[in-house]
Write an enzyme that holds these catalytic residues in place. Structure first.
Site, mmCIF file in Angstrom:
data_model
loop_
_atom_site.group_PDB
_atom_site.id
_atom_site.type_symbol
_atom_site.label_atom_id
_atom_site.label_comp_id
_atom_site.label_asym_id
_atom_site.label_seq_id
_atom_site.Cartn_x
_atom_site.Cartn_y
_atom_site.Cartn_z
ATOM 1 N N LYS A 22 0.844 -1.203 0.000
ATOM 2 C CA LYS A 22 0.000 0.000 0.000
ATOM 3 C C LYS A 22 0.882 1.257 0.000
ATOM 4 O O LYS A 22 0.662 2.176 -0.783
ATOM 5 C CB LYS A 22 -0.887 0.022 1.229
ATOM 6 C CG LYS A 22 -1.568 1.357 1.482
ATOM 7 C CD LYS A 22 -2.452 1.360 2.716
ATOM 8 C CE LYS A 22 -1.710 1.712 3.964
ATOM 9 N NZ LYS A 22 -1.446 3.138 4.185
ATOM 10 N N ASN A 23 1.902 1.267 0.874
ATOM 11 C CA ASN A 23 2.696 2.492 1.028
ATOM 12 C C ASN A 23 3.729 2.681 -0.064
ATOM 13 O O ASN A 23 4.473 3.655 -0.057
ATOM 14 C CB ASN A 23 3.347 2.521 2.420
ATOM 15 C CG ASN A 23 2.282 2.707 3.499
ATOM 16 O OD1 ASN A 23 1.146 3.057 3.197
ATOM 17 N ND2 ASN A 23 2.642 2.432 4.735
ATOM 18 N N ARG A 93 -4.364 10.618 3.868
ATOM 19 C CA ARG A 93 -3.220 11.506 4.012
ATOM 20 C C ARG A 93 -2.239 11.377 2.865
ATOM 21 O O ARG A 93 -1.600 12.343 2.467
ATOM 22 C CB ARG A 93 -2.485 11.190 5.318
ATOM 23 C CG ARG A 93 -3.134 11.679 6.555
ATOM 24 C CD ARG A 93 -2.196 11.449 7.679
ATOM 25 N NE ARG A 93 -0.821 11.769 7.285
ATOM 26 C CZ ARG A 93 -0.365 13.016 7.127
ATOM 27 N NH1 ARG A 93 -1.185 14.010 7.290
ATOM 28 N NH2 ARG A 93 0.874 13.224 6.778
ATOM 29 N N CYS A 117 -4.663 12.630 11.995
ATOM 30 C CA CYS A 117 -5.400 11.371 12.080
ATOM 31 C C CYS A 117 -5.434 11.019 13.563
ATOM 32 O O CYS A 117 -4.945 11.749 14.412
ATOM 33 C CB CYS A 117 -4.709 10.288 11.262
ATOM 34 S SG CYS A 117 -3.163 9.801 11.970
ATOM 35 N N ARG A 122 0.415 14.780 12.411
ATOM 36 C CA ARG A 122 0.913 14.429 11.076
ATOM 37 C C ARG A 122 1.364 15.671 10.291
ATOM 38 O O ARG A 122 0.770 16.052 9.307
ATOM 39 C CB ARG A 122 -0.150 13.646 10.289
ATOM 40 C CG ARG A 122 -0.750 12.432 10.996
ATOM 41 C CD ARG A 122 0.224 11.294 11.247
ATOM 42 N NE ARG A 122 0.738 10.667 10.053
ATOM 43 C CZ ARG A 122 0.127 9.665 9.406
ATOM 44 N NH1 ARG A 122 -1.037 9.237 9.816
ATOM 45 N NH2 ARG A 122 0.665 9.139 8.322
ATOM 46 N N PRO A 123 2.360 16.398 10.804
ATOM 47 C CA PRO A 123 2.816 17.625 10.122
ATOM 48 C C PRO A 123 3.412 17.333 8.747
ATOM 49 O O PRO A 123 3.745 16.192 8.435
ATOM 50 C CB PRO A 123 3.888 18.171 11.070
ATOM 51 C CG PRO A 123 4.344 17.006 11.853
ATOM 52 C CD PRO A 123 3.190 16.072 11.973
ATOM 53 N N ASP A 322 4.344 0.663 11.976
ATOM 54 C CA ASP A 322 3.108 0.079 11.433
ATOM 55 C C ASP A 322 2.869 -1.346 11.902
ATOM 56 O O ASP A 322 1.821 -1.916 11.607
ATOM 57 C CB ASP A 322 3.126 0.117 9.904
ATOM 58 C CG ASP A 322 3.059 1.541 9.386
ATOM 59 O OD1 ASP A 322 3.293 1.746 8.187
ATOM 60 O OD2 ASP A 322 2.790 2.449 10.195
ATOM 61 N N ILE A 344 8.014 7.074 16.862
ATOM 62 C CA ILE A 344 7.667 7.712 15.584
ATOM 63 C C ILE A 344 6.371 8.495 15.725
ATOM 64 O O ILE A 344 6.280 9.661 15.363
ATOM 65 C CB ILE A 344 7.528 6.655 14.456
ATOM 66 C CG1 ILE A 344 8.790 5.805 14.338
ATOM 67 C CG2 ILE A 344 7.165 7.327 13.134
ATOM 68 C CD1 ILE A 344 10.012 6.547 13.846
ATOM 69 N N ARG A 414 -8.739 -0.381 4.371
ATOM 70 C CA ARG A 414 -7.863 0.594 3.715
ATOM 71 C C ARG A 414 -6.517 -0.016 3.390
ATOM 72 O O ARG A 414 -5.855 0.382 2.434
ATOM 73 C CB ARG A 414 -7.647 1.798 4.653
ATOM 74 C CG ARG A 414 -8.867 2.651 4.859
ATOM 75 C CD ARG A 414 -8.491 3.929 5.570
ATOM 76 N NE ARG A 414 -7.339 4.538 4.915
ATOM 77 C CZ ARG A 414 -6.548 5.436 5.502
ATOM 78 N NH1 ARG A 414 -6.769 5.800 6.741
ATOM 79 N NH2 ARG A 414 -5.526 5.955 4.857
HETATM 80 C C1 EPZ Z 1 4.301 6.930 6.106
HETATM 81 O O1 EPZ Z 1 3.559 8.005 6.618
HETATM 82 C C2 EPZ Z 1 3.323 5.763 6.018
HETATM 83 N N1 EPZ Z 1 2.232 6.103 5.103
HETATM 84 C C3 EPZ Z 1 2.774 5.430 7.400
HETATM 85 O O2 EPZ Z 1 1.962 4.257 7.267
HETATM 86 C C4 EPZ Z 1 3.944 5.095 8.314
HETATM 87 O O3 EPZ Z 1 3.453 4.876 9.619
HETATM 88 C C5 EPZ Z 1 4.936 6.273 8.337
HETATM 89 O O4 EPZ Z 1 5.366 6.571 6.984
HETATM 90 C C6 EPZ Z 1 6.173 5.958 9.176
HETATM 91 O O5 EPZ Z 1 6.814 4.841 8.660
HETATM 92 C C7 EPZ Z 1 2.469 6.081 3.772
HETATM 93 O O6 EPZ Z 1 3.561 5.785 3.332
HETATM 94 C C8 EPZ Z 1 1.307 6.404 2.883
HETATM 95 P P1 EPZ Z 1 6.499 10.205 8.060
HETATM 96 P P2 EPZ Z 1 4.202 9.495 6.583
HETATM 97 O O7 EPZ Z 1 6.450 11.473 7.291
HETATM 98 O O8 EPZ Z 1 5.086 9.633 5.418
HETATM 99 C C9 EPZ Z 1 7.037 13.365 11.533
HETATM 100 C C10 EPZ Z 1 0.081 2.921 7.607
HETATM 101 O O9 EPZ Z 1 -0.398 2.439 8.641
HETATM 102 N N2 EPZ Z 1 7.002 14.356 10.451
HETATM 103 O O10 EPZ Z 1 7.574 9.221 7.774
HETATM 104 O O11 EPZ Z 1 3.096 10.467 6.770
HETATM 105 C C11 EPZ Z 1 5.715 12.642 11.702
HETATM 106 O O12 EPZ Z 1 4.850 13.358 12.558
HETATM 107 C C12 EPZ Z 1 0.566 4.359 7.587
HETATM 108 O O13 EPZ Z 1 0.221 2.299 6.526
HETATM 109 C C13 EPZ Z 1 7.297 15.682 10.746
HETATM 110 O O14 EPZ Z 1 7.572 16.034 11.888
HETATM 111 O O15 EPZ Z 1 5.098 9.461 7.897
HETATM 112 C C14 EPZ Z 1 6.151 11.332 12.318
HETATM 113 O O16 EPZ Z 1 6.319 11.515 13.706
HETATM 114 C C15 EPZ Z 1 0.288 5.065 8.898
HETATM 115 N N3 EPZ Z 1 7.278 16.595 9.731
HETATM 116 C C16 EPZ Z 1 7.500 11.064 11.669
HETATM 117 O O17 EPZ Z 1 7.953 12.332 11.178
HETATM 118 C C17 EPZ Z 1 6.990 16.235 8.437
HETATM 119 O O18 EPZ Z 1 7.009 17.120 7.545
HETATM 120 C C18 EPZ Z 1 7.448 10.076 10.501
HETATM 121 O O19 EPZ Z 1 6.466 10.557 9.617
HETATM 122 C C19 EPZ Z 1 6.697 14.881 8.162
HETATM 123 C C20 EPZ Z 1 6.713 13.957 9.184
#
Ligand code: EPZ
Length: 435
Positions: A22-23, A93, A117, A122-123, A322, A344, A414
């Site tokens: 999915k990701n 997202r 979420c 989720r910044p 995840d 995370i 999903r």
């Molecule tokens: C991806 O989300 C995945 N989704 C998530 O899977 C997964 O949990 C996550 O990566 C971490 O591995 C997809 O790939 C579609 P991040 P993403 O940006 O990219 C912080 C699932 O269950 N952050 O890697 O949104 C953030 O808050 C989903 O399949 C900032 O601070 O996650 C988090 O604490 C849920 N600023 C950390 O970084 C930013 O600009 C990792 O977030 C972006 C992120």
């Protein structure tokens, strides 16, 4: 809305094949916006989120064909709209991944802020930081992110994409997709190394992009004038694979998960070994073995009790966030106390209260959850809150005594294709009914 009704107590046995990730498929689908020729994905999983991304791409003016065999073909010949509406973006997202390609292709993107979420804010600050480094003007107004490239187009730059929590998966994907058509060289420092990001890089290279350092925390991208069409099969879904392996481990059965890449689950398999779960590994499969666990009742106890095993979630190749909820469900049956540290997404604990309804003893302290394992849990009505929490509740229901009903199971639809049918194929007593 649907619910899953699970009769706990059945050992699961058999083989289950893994779908495309999915990701991986979501950013890869967004990458189709970068080219005027078709992008074919022969193994896209049949998931709600894939459907939502298809709707969004069509709203932007691309054609999206989904085939019965799971294949998807996207053609963004253009002209494209640059506006991604709130009504679609709020559902998923990952919609934010169209921002980079639109900005690169059209010089402008107008994408609704995705919102948070259940497990956090989720910044997207590093996404926007990356676009600005490439010369874009970015502003947020009326709930939309408006990004505009300079007259001559985006220009390559060096940018650090680390966040307070480590690297960003979609942040890296978004800036990468903007950089492939920028003029000159872009170097992304502290790029996410998740297999899904590596997979996106390989798809972009197949479309004609020039990317070095694939799979490493430093990506070097030399912009090209145009990208072309390609056919790209996405990697297997490592989180789906881990979820079904936990189902085998928690019911003490022989479950072979096929069509996966064990190397993508090294941290998870290391924790399974620590927990005393017997399994064998092949080139593209892993199989849990029947075991009596450490239960004092000796051989044949159900559910088998793993050894208590601590986990801290980390970016790849660490233990994936995840799989945190699923791991917690497994440790609820452990023969002792396990400590889970979620760094995370510190608030990713919506499943704790629902596991407690099954009799689990989990105490949360900040980013940490202390799990006191018990010989058994008792089935109950529980509510799914997000994708991985719903998977954790299904796993706990499979191993609990009696009936468990998981409400709002659209969450698991999903990210898990036909979850109940595949579990039934392994011998689970599970049905889907209307709430
Ligand atoms: C991806 O989300 C995945 N989704 C998530 O899977 C997964 O949990 C996550 O990566 C971490 O591995 C997809 O790939 C579609 P991040 P993403 O940006 O990219 C912080 C699932 O269950 N952050 O890697 O949104 C953030 O808050 C989903 O399949 C900032 O601070 O996650 C988090 O604490 C849920 N600023 C950390 O970084 C930013 O600009 C990792 O977030 C972006 C992120």
């Amino acid at each position: 809305m649907d619910k899953l009704v699970i009769e706990g107590g059945a050992r699961l046995d058999g083989a289950v094949g893994i779908c495309g990730a999915k990701n991986s498929v979501l950013p890869v689908m967004a990458a189709a916006l970068l080219a005027e020729q078709p992008l074919r994905i022969p193994n896209a999983p049949q998931l709600h989120d894939v459907g939502t991304m298809a709707v969004l791409l069509r709203e932007l003016g691309a054609s999206v064909e989904r085939y019965a065999d799971g294949g998807v073909e996207i053609c963004a010949e253009g002209p494209l709209s640059d506006k991604a509406p709130w009504e679609t973006v709020r559902k998923m997202r990952a919609s934010i991944c169209v921002l980079g390609p639109l900005l690169a292709r059209q010089g402008r993107a107008d994408v609704s802020l995705p919102g948070g979420c259940v497990f956090g804010v989720r910044p997207i600050d590093v996404h926007l930081k990356g676009f600005e480094a490439l010369g874009a003007k970015v502003r947020v107004e009326h709930g939309f992110i408006v990004a505009e490239a300079p007259k001559g187009g985006l220009r390559g730059a060096e940018v650090f994409l680390g966040t307070a929590f480590g690297s960003s998966v979609t942040g890296t994907a978004n800036v990468l997709m903007a950089a492939v058509l920028a003029q000159g060289r872009t170097v992304i420092h502290y790029a996410a190394c998740e297999p899904e990001v590596e997979d996106l890089c390989r798809c972009l290279v197949a479309m004609g992009a020039k990317i070095d350092g694939i799979g490493s925390p430093m990506l070097t991208i030399d912009g090209v004038a145009k990208l072309g069409g390609a056919t790209h099969a996405v990697i297997p879904d490592r989180i789906e694979a881990g979820t079904y392996l936990s189902a085998g481990a928690m019911t003490g059965g022989r479950v072979r998960v096929t069509g996966m890449r064990p190397v993508h689950l090294s941290a998870y398999l290391d924790r399974m070994r620590e927990a005393g779960v017997p399994f064998e590994c092949g080139a593209d499969w892993v199989e849990t073995q029947p075991y009596a666990g450490t239960a004092p009742a000796g051989a044949g106890a159900f559910p088998p009790r793993p050894r208590p095993t601590d986990v801290t979630t980390q970016t790849y190749p660490g233990f994936p966030t995840d799989l945190q909820a699923q791991w917690m469900a497994q440790m609820c049956f452990a023969d002792g106390v396990s400590v889970i540290n979620e760094v995370i997404y510190p608030d990713r604990y919506m499943h704790v209260a629902e596991l407690a309804r099954l009799g689990a003893q989990v105490r949360r302290q900040g980013t940490t959850a202390i799990v006191q394992g018990k010989p058994s849990l008792s089935g109950a009505k529980v509510m799914a809150s997000d994708l991985r929490a719903s998977a954790a509740l299904v796993l706990a229901g499979l191993a609990a005594q009696g009936k468990t009903e998981v409400y709002r199971v659209y969450h698991s639809d999903r990210g898990y294709e036909k979850i109940e049918q595949r579990l039934i194929g392994l011998g689970a007593k599970i049905t889907r009914t209307k709430e």
